[in-house]
Design an enzyme around this catalytic site. Structure first.
Site, PDB file in Angstrom:
ATOM      1  CG  HIS A 151      22.733   5.506  20.660  1.00 64.06           C
ATOM      2  ND1 HIS A 151      23.758   6.041  21.405  1.00 64.06           N
ATOM      3  CD2 HIS A 151      22.473   6.399  19.666  1.00 64.06           C
ATOM      4  CE1 HIS A 151      24.114   7.209  20.890  1.00 64.06           C
ATOM      5  NE2 HIS A 151      23.348   7.448  19.836  1.00 64.06           N
TER       6      HIS A 151
ATOM      7  CE  LYS B 107      -9.235   4.866   3.528  1.00 61.54           C
ATOM      8  NZ  LYS B 107      -9.512   5.074   2.114  1.00 61.54           N
TER       9      LYS B 107
ATOM     10  CG  ASN C  12     -10.909   9.929   3.508  1.00 63.63           C
ATOM     11  OD1 ASN C  12     -11.796  10.636   3.990  1.00 63.63           O
ATOM     12  ND2 ASN C  12     -10.294  10.231   2.385  1.00 63.63           N
TER      13      ASN C  12
ATOM     14  CG  ASP D 230     -11.074   7.969  -0.301  1.00 60.67           C
ATOM     15  OD1 ASP D 230     -10.152   8.771  -0.511  1.00 60.67           O
ATOM     16  OD2 ASP D 230     -10.943   6.951   0.404  1.00 60.67           O
TER      17      ASP D 230
ATOM     18  CG  ASN E 215     -14.646  -7.265  -7.959  1.00 60.02           C
ATOM     19  OD1 ASN E 215     -13.694  -6.555  -8.282  1.00 60.02           O
ATOM     20  ND2 ASN E 215     -14.598  -8.099  -6.940  1.00 60.02           N
TER      21      ASN E 215
HETATM   22  P1  NAP Z   1      -9.015  -3.095  -2.512  1.00 60.81           P
HETATM   23  O1  NAP Z   1     -10.061  -2.804  -1.517  1.00 60.81           O
HETATM   24  O2  NAP Z   1      -7.965  -4.080  -2.207  1.00 60.81           O
HETATM   25  O3  NAP Z   1      -9.751  -3.572  -3.874  1.00 60.81           O
HETATM   26  C1  NAP Z   1      -8.998  -3.983  -4.970  1.00 60.81           C
HETATM   27  C2  NAP Z   1      -9.931  -4.244  -6.129  1.00 60.81           C
HETATM   28  O4  NAP Z   1      -9.125  -4.489  -7.273  1.00 60.81           O
HETATM   29  C3  NAP Z   1     -10.800  -5.478  -5.905  1.00 60.81           C
HETATM   30  O5  NAP Z   1     -12.052  -5.241  -6.494  1.00 60.81           O
HETATM   31  C4  NAP Z   1     -10.021  -6.555  -6.670  1.00 60.81           C
HETATM   32  O6  NAP Z   1     -10.824  -7.596  -7.139  1.00 60.81           O
HETATM   33  C5  NAP Z   1      -9.499  -5.764  -7.829  1.00 60.81           C
HETATM   34  N1  NAP Z   1      -8.344  -6.410  -8.439  1.00 60.81           N
HETATM   35  C6  NAP Z   1      -7.102  -6.498  -7.901  1.00 60.81           C
HETATM   36  N2  NAP Z   1      -6.289  -7.145  -8.756  1.00 60.81           N
HETATM   37  C7  NAP Z   1      -7.037  -7.488  -9.854  1.00 60.81           C
HETATM   38  C8  NAP Z   1      -6.756  -8.154 -11.062  1.00 60.81           C
HETATM   39  N3  NAP Z   1      -5.536  -8.613 -11.332  1.00 60.81           N
HETATM   40  N4  NAP Z   1      -7.749  -8.296 -11.951  1.00 60.81           N
HETATM   41  C9  NAP Z   1      -8.971  -7.809 -11.688  1.00 60.81           C
HETATM   42  N5  NAP Z   1      -9.306  -7.165 -10.547  1.00 60.81           N
HETATM   43  C10 NAP Z   1      -8.347  -7.003  -9.645  1.00 60.81           C
HETATM   44  O7  NAP Z   1      -8.242  -1.770  -2.943  1.00 60.81           O
HETATM   45  P2  NAP Z   1      -8.810  -0.264  -2.973  1.00 60.81           P
HETATM   46  O8  NAP Z   1      -8.466   0.408  -1.729  1.00 60.81           O
HETATM   47  O9  NAP Z   1     -10.220  -0.278  -3.423  1.00 60.81           O
HETATM   48  O10 NAP Z   1      -7.854   0.370  -4.115  1.00 60.81           O
HETATM   49  C11 NAP Z   1      -7.985  -0.025  -5.452  1.00 60.81           C
HETATM   50  C12 NAP Z   1      -7.084   0.828  -6.340  1.00 60.81           C
HETATM   51  O11 NAP Z   1      -7.475   2.187  -6.252  1.00 60.81           O
HETATM   52  C13 NAP Z   1      -5.623   0.781  -5.958  1.00 60.81           C
HETATM   53  O12 NAP Z   1      -4.841   0.780  -7.132  1.00 60.81           O
HETATM   54  C14 NAP Z   1      -5.412   2.079  -5.210  1.00 60.81           C
HETATM   55  O13 NAP Z   1      -4.074   2.557  -5.309  1.00 60.81           O
HETATM   56  C15 NAP Z   1      -6.360   2.999  -5.947  1.00 60.81           C
HETATM   57  N6  NAP Z   1      -6.786   4.117  -5.104  1.00 60.81           N
HETATM   58  C16 NAP Z   1      -6.516   5.362  -5.576  1.00 60.81           C
HETATM   59  C17 NAP Z   1      -6.902   6.442  -4.832  1.00 60.81           C
HETATM   60  C18 NAP Z   1      -6.604   7.816  -5.345  1.00 60.81           C
HETATM   61  O14 NAP Z   1      -6.723   8.788  -4.582  1.00 60.81           O
HETATM   62  N7  NAP Z   1      -6.268   7.962  -6.606  1.00 60.81           N
HETATM   63  C19 NAP Z   1      -7.589   6.278  -3.621  1.00 60.81           C
HETATM   64  C20 NAP Z   1      -7.875   4.978  -3.182  1.00 60.81           C
HETATM   65  C21 NAP Z   1      -7.466   3.901  -3.950  1.00 60.81           C
HETATM   66  P3  NAP Z   1     -11.139  -8.904  -6.250  1.00 60.81           P
HETATM   67  O15 NAP Z   1     -12.255  -8.527  -5.338  1.00 60.81           O
HETATM   68  O16 NAP Z   1     -11.485  -9.932  -7.234  1.00 60.81           O
HETATM   69  O17 NAP Z   1      -9.866  -9.231  -5.503  1.00 60.81           O
END
Ligand code: NAP
Length: 620
Positions: free
Chosen positions: A204, A383, A404, A419, A472
């Site tokens: 181990h 990605k 993705n 996506d 945004n």
């Molecule tokens: P990301 O690239 O980090 O982008 C995050 C976004 O959220 C940015 O536009 C950010 O704004 C904004 N944001 C974060 N906190 C905020 C707040 N307190 N107030 C206002 N705006 C805020 O993330 P992502 O990959 O795009 O993912 C975003 C969300 O989508 C996540 O919750 C993720 O879990 C979800 N998602 C879901 C799926 C699905 O299959 N359902 C797939 C992908 C992602 P700023 O630019 O100002 O920081």
């Protein structure tokens, strides 16, 4: 009981005696034969075709013999064919009996061995000392490492007592005895030369996975002890490179007909436990149940048998994975394996791979595991790299600038992005769009400017949106996104809800996600009636504040759960050939890369969709 019979298996079809027939060993002990070493496996329950399977072993770590006996029955019920009694974990009167050196020790050991026999499973006796594993139980605390010239007389005495326990276990009916490499010589000197039990010589490293040369040299020393029937190497795995090296050792051992177990400890090593049979492991380890599997790097025996179907995996199994960092929390293995099961047992398995940022291409090109993957889901932070390493690229993926999904094709890797399909399909599924998409001619407001926003904007454009407005928190990021997309229909949003005209609102920010579940990205819910459909990418919780407000405002609601399932279903169809990647139409060539369109999926994906959604919802 006791009449059950385990059989031998030629290692992955490469073995010696096992190939010719089923010369076996009994449950009570390995049968003495001249063809050693041997591998403990049993026929798949109910399988009439004599299909060979790899045994799953559960380590029993309860503090009393009674509890271990109870757990052995539970493990057997859940599908384990072997159990490892961790004797060092016993406490109280059982620990006293074990170290007594008299009849009470032998009675205790026989009770444990008999419990395995009653459940038709193979029993391993392990009495781990702290000099090998600092986390071992206290029964043999103070034992000195054999050969340690600084060890006190008392430490040597405890170690000798420990060797005595292992020898007694061998006589008490255990099928296997686990002996650490440094203790193998002493065990060989003390154990009966006519013993029935087989010996696992183990080593181990709880800190790291050592380099291949070091490990190969150690394995050679383990065989050179002359007592090993199986060698077991357990190393802390920090990433998929470590895991692949351990699996490569298994493959080398299988080619040399040497029964071996090679385990990666920690979350990054989980794939070595699941994929063990693919690379010819003698057997593999699982946790007793979900509670113990909650420890990082563990999977319950139930999940290993029924979700990953590890006992049935073989060299011909197709391998898929999600590549990310961190990736341990990913629900993709759960839903993809559930889909394989739902389709009547597709011979494929899907694992999570922890790949450090910037090293995806290196992993795929230079590691044994990377070379064997047929397809990958790709998540943060790979990605962009996934797109850059591809030879064939879906045109929307090329526009988004991130992939993705990777599928192995004759030309190399085919990159696509599911996506955007996930976003638009979940929206269209939430409204009655028999003839056309909800996006057709609509104004679409996108909240957020990150990765999910990019996919949402492209999806809306692909489905015919008339105008897409990006809102945004950090306006400059919205401006960057609009500038990157270079489409007159896309602009930075000014006032949410204005002129929305019954359009679509897509939230792609993380606002409202656990733990901040009362937050909504739309603070003034009076704007919501301006939209026909509201979508939320957040899926933890499923019913977000935004979706609750939207439903109250009379909007149709599309959930993040459906986006997650929808993008995964499309990946699954590509992985399993229901999107014919061989029939891609080349649109143009760009810097030596083929930019393509792909055909529509063939057939109905309802069974897969339902299986994936049920699996995902079971965790929310
Ligand atoms: P990301 O690239 O980090 O982008 C995050 C976004 O959220 C940015 O536009 C950010 O704004 C904004 N944001 C974060 N906190 C905020 C707040 N307190 N107030 C206002 N705006 C805020 O993330 P992502 O990959 O795009 O993912 C975003 C969300 O989508 C996540 O919750 C993720 O879990 C979800 N998602 C879901 C799926 C699905 O299959 N359902 C797939 C992908 C992602 P700023 O630019 O100002 O920081």
């Amino acid at each position: 009981m006791g009449g059950g019979r385990l059989t031998l298996r030629g290692l992955g079809g490469l073995g010696r005696g096992g190939l010719q027939g089923e010369s076996g060993f009994t449950l009570r002990a390995f049968q003495q034969d001249s063809l050693k070493p041997t591998v403990p496996v049993v026929p798949w329950d109910g399988d009439k075709e004599k299909k060979k399977i790899t045994s799953v072993c559960v380590s029993l770590v309860a503090p009393s013999a009674d509890m271990m006996i109870r757990d052995a029955a539970q493990a057997a019920n859940a599908g384990a064919r072997m159990v490892e009694f961790r004797l060092d974990r016993l406490t109280g009167s059982d620990a006293l009996a074990l170290t007594s050196g008299d009849d009470s020790r032998d009675t205790l050991l026989k009770r444990l061995a008999d419990a395995a026999l009653e459940n038709d499973i193979c029993a391993i006796a392990t009495a781990r000392p702290k000099w090998e594993d600092p986390g071992a139980g206290d029964v043999f605390a103070g034992a000195g490492r054999p050969g340690d010239s600084h060890a006190s007389a008392e430490a040597r005495e405890i170690e000798a007592m420990r060797t005595g326990v292992l020898c007694a276990a061998s006589e008490a009916g255990f099928a296997c005895i686990d002996v650490e490499l440094d203790a193998a010589k002493a065990f060989r000197a003390e154990a009966s030369p006519t013993r029935h039990a087989k010996t696992i010589v183990s080593s181990h490293n709880f800190e790291e996975t050592e380099d291949m040369d070091t490990l190969r040299a150690r394995i050679a020393r383990m065989w050179a002890t002359g007592v090993a029937d199986v060698v077991k190497v357990a190393q802390m795995a920090h990433n998929a490179f470590d895991a692949s090296n351990l699996l490569a050792l298994l493959e080398e051992a299988a080619h040399s007909n040497q029964p071996m177990v090679a385990l990666g400890m920690g979350p990054a090593g989980l794939c070595t436990r699941i994929l063990a049979p693919v690379f010819g492991a003698a057997f593999t380890f699982a946790a007793l149940d979900d509670a113990s599997a909650a420890a990082p790097g563990q999977v319950s025996v139930d999940s290993m048998v029924n979700l990953y179907r590890t006992p049935k995996l073989s060299r011909s199994t197709s391998l898929f994975a999600v590549a990310g960092s961190p990736v341990g929390h990913s629900k993709s293995p759960l839903i993809h394996n559930s889909a394989f099961v739902s389709e009547g047992g597709v011979d494929a398995v899907y694992v999570a791979l922890e790949i450090p940022k910037g090293r995806l291409e290196e992993f795929l090109e230079s590691t044994m595991l990377g070379n064997k993957l047929s397809g990958l889901s790709v998540t943060i932070p790979h990605k962009e790299e996934a797109l850059s390493l591809a030879n064939v690229v879906h045109h929307v993926c090329a526009s988004i600038g991130a992939a993705n999904t990777l599928v192995r094709v004759d030309e190399g890797w085919y990159a696509s992005n599911t996506d955007w399909v996930g976003v638009v399909d979940s929206v269209d599924a939430s409204v009655d769009v028999a003839s056309s998409s909800a996006f057709g001619g609509a104004t679409v407001d996108v909240l957020g400017a990150g990765g999910a926003a990019k996919a949402a904007v492209y999806g809306a454009l692909e489905r015919g949106a008339q105008k897409v407005r990006v809102f945004n928190r950090t306006v400059s990021r919205a401006e960057e996104l609009v500038a990157m997309i270079k489409d007159d229909r896309v602009e930075v949003g000014i006032t949410l809800g204005d002129d929305a005209n019954g359009g679509v609102l897509l939230n792609t920010t993380s606002v409202g996600m656990v733990p901040d579940t009362e937050a909504s990205p739309v603070t003034d819910s009076s704007v919501l009636p301006s939209y026909r459909v509201v979508f939320d990418a957040v899926y933890t919780p499923r019913d977000t504040r935004l979706l609750k407000d939207a439903a109250a405002a009379g909007c149709s609601c599309a959930e993040g759960v459906d986006m997650f399932v929808s993008q995964a279903v499309l990946q699954y169809l590509k992985f399993t050939g229901k999107v014919d990647v061989g029939a891609l139409t080349t649109l143009r060539e760009q810097n030596g890369v083929q930019i393509v369109e792909e055909p529509e999926p063939a057939g109905d994906a309802k069974v897969v969709t339902d299986a994936m959604k049920a699996a995902l919802l079971s965790t929310l």
